[in-house]
Scaffold this motif. Structure first.
Motif, PDB file in Angstrom:
ATOM      1  N   TRP A   1     -58.622  23.755  85.450  1.00  0.00           N
ATOM      2  CA  TRP A   1     -59.098  23.950  84.083  1.00  0.00           C
ATOM      3  C   TRP A   1     -59.834  22.737  83.539  1.00  0.00           C
ATOM      4  O   TRP A   1     -60.705  22.867  82.684  1.00  0.00           O
ATOM      5  CB  TRP A   1     -57.944  24.332  83.164  1.00  0.00           C
ATOM      6  CG  TRP A   1     -56.935  23.234  82.957  1.00  0.00           C
ATOM      7  CD1 TRP A   1     -55.837  22.988  83.718  1.00  0.00           C
ATOM      8  CD2 TRP A   1     -56.954  22.241  81.938  1.00  0.00           C
ATOM      9  NE1 TRP A   1     -55.160  21.890  83.230  1.00  0.00           N
ATOM     10  CE2 TRP A   1     -55.821  21.419  82.134  1.00  0.00           C
ATOM     11  CE3 TRP A   1     -57.799  21.964  80.878  1.00  0.00           C
ATOM     12  CZ2 TRP A   1     -55.529  20.340  81.326  1.00  0.00           C
ATOM     13  CZ3 TRP A   1     -57.512  20.892  80.062  1.00  0.00           C
ATOM     14  CH2 TRP A   1     -56.376  20.090  80.286  1.00  0.00           C
TER      15      TRP A   1
ATOM     16  N   TRP B   1     -63.709  23.337  84.049  1.00  0.00           N
ATOM     17  CA  TRP B   1     -64.476  24.349  83.340  1.00  0.00           C
ATOM     18  C   TRP B   1     -64.225  24.423  81.840  1.00  0.00           C
ATOM     19  O   TRP B   1     -65.086  24.890  81.100  1.00  0.00           O
ATOM     20  CB  TRP B   1     -64.276  25.729  83.975  1.00  0.00           C
ATOM     21  CG  TRP B   1     -62.860  26.204  84.105  1.00  0.00           C
ATOM     22  CD1 TRP B   1     -62.043  26.060  85.181  1.00  0.00           C
ATOM     23  CD2 TRP B   1     -62.110  26.916  83.130  1.00  0.00           C
ATOM     24  NE1 TRP B   1     -60.821  26.633  84.933  1.00  0.00           N
ATOM     25  CE2 TRP B   1     -60.837  27.174  83.683  1.00  0.00           C
ATOM     26  CE3 TRP B   1     -62.378  27.380  81.846  1.00  0.00           C
ATOM     27  CZ2 TRP B   1     -59.837  27.853  83.002  1.00  0.00           C
ATOM     28  CZ3 TRP B   1     -61.385  28.052  81.152  1.00  0.00           C
ATOM     29  CH2 TRP B   1     -60.131  28.290  81.742  1.00  0.00           C
ATOM     30  N   VAL B   2     -63.095  23.933  81.339  1.00  0.00           N
ATOM     31  CA  VAL B   2     -62.837  24.000  79.893  1.00  0.00           C
ATOM     32  C   VAL B   2     -63.842  23.155  79.095  1.00  0.00           C
ATOM     33  O   VAL B   2     -64.376  23.634  78.094  1.00  0.00           O
ATOM     34  CB  VAL B   2     -61.375  23.628  79.559  1.00  0.00           C
ATOM     35  CG1 VAL B   2     -61.192  23.361  78.078  1.00  0.00           C
ATOM     36  CG2 VAL B   2     -60.439  24.733  80.004  1.00  0.00           C
TER      37      VAL B   2
ATOM     38  N   SER C   1     -58.570  28.716  90.069  1.00  0.00           N
ATOM     39  CA  SER C   1     -59.445  28.385  88.936  1.00  0.00           C
ATOM     40  C   SER C   1     -58.647  27.899  87.730  1.00  0.00           C
ATOM     41  O   SER C   1     -59.068  26.966  87.036  1.00  0.00           O
ATOM     42  CB  SER C   1     -60.271  29.594  88.533  1.00  0.00           C
ATOM     43  OG  SER C   1     -61.151  29.939  89.551  1.00  0.00           O
ATOM     44  N   LEU C   2     -57.510  28.521  87.464  1.00  0.00           N
ATOM     45  CA  LEU C   2     -56.680  28.091  86.342  1.00  0.00           C
ATOM     46  C   LEU C   2     -56.134  26.682  86.553  1.00  0.00           C
ATOM     47  O   LEU C   2     -55.982  25.921  85.604  1.00  0.00           O
ATOM     48  CB  LEU C   2     -55.539  29.077  86.109  1.00  0.00           C
ATOM     49  CG  LEU C   2     -55.963  30.434  85.554  1.00  0.00           C
ATOM     50  CD1 LEU C   2     -54.780  31.378  85.484  1.00  0.00           C
ATOM     51  CD2 LEU C   2     -56.621  30.296  84.196  1.00  0.00           C
TER      52      LEU C   2
END
Length: 105
Positions: free
Chosen positions: A9, A12-13, A5-6
């Protein structure tokens, strides 16, 4: 996983940006203004019709009524976003902007 998930980014950011801006408004309104509104008025009576109004209410009773109404509004307003359709990003942003405007006014 968290690592996966990171790495994603960029997906989703951008979706978090309206929430972060809205959070700034909420923090400013609730954490910075409430102590000023709630604890700096030194009079024993509160004018209900503006600074020169003749209808007065006791300060403690006024704050009690105000706190009950704020708690009531906060409790029930949290359900509103769940009732609104947010399938499209523009409607999602519109809801957050509207909430920010209600916080300011």
């Amino acid at each position: 996983s968290l690592v996966k998930s990171l790495r994603a980014w960029r997906v989703w950011v951008p979706l978090l940006v309206p929430h972060l801006i809205g959070k700034m408004f909420v923090n400013f309104g609730m954490e910075n203004l409430f102590p000023v509104i709630g604890f700096t008025y030194n009079g024993s009576m509160v004018p209900l019709e503006g600074p020169h109004g003749s209808t007065l209410m006791g300060k403690d009773f006024f704050q009690a009524v105000q706190n009950v109404l704020v708690a009531f509004a906060d409790t029930f307003s949290r359900r509103i976003p769940y009732c609104l359709s947010t399938k499209r990003y523009p409607s999602f942003v519109f809801i957050i902007v509207a909430a920010m405007l209600f916080e300011v006014t």
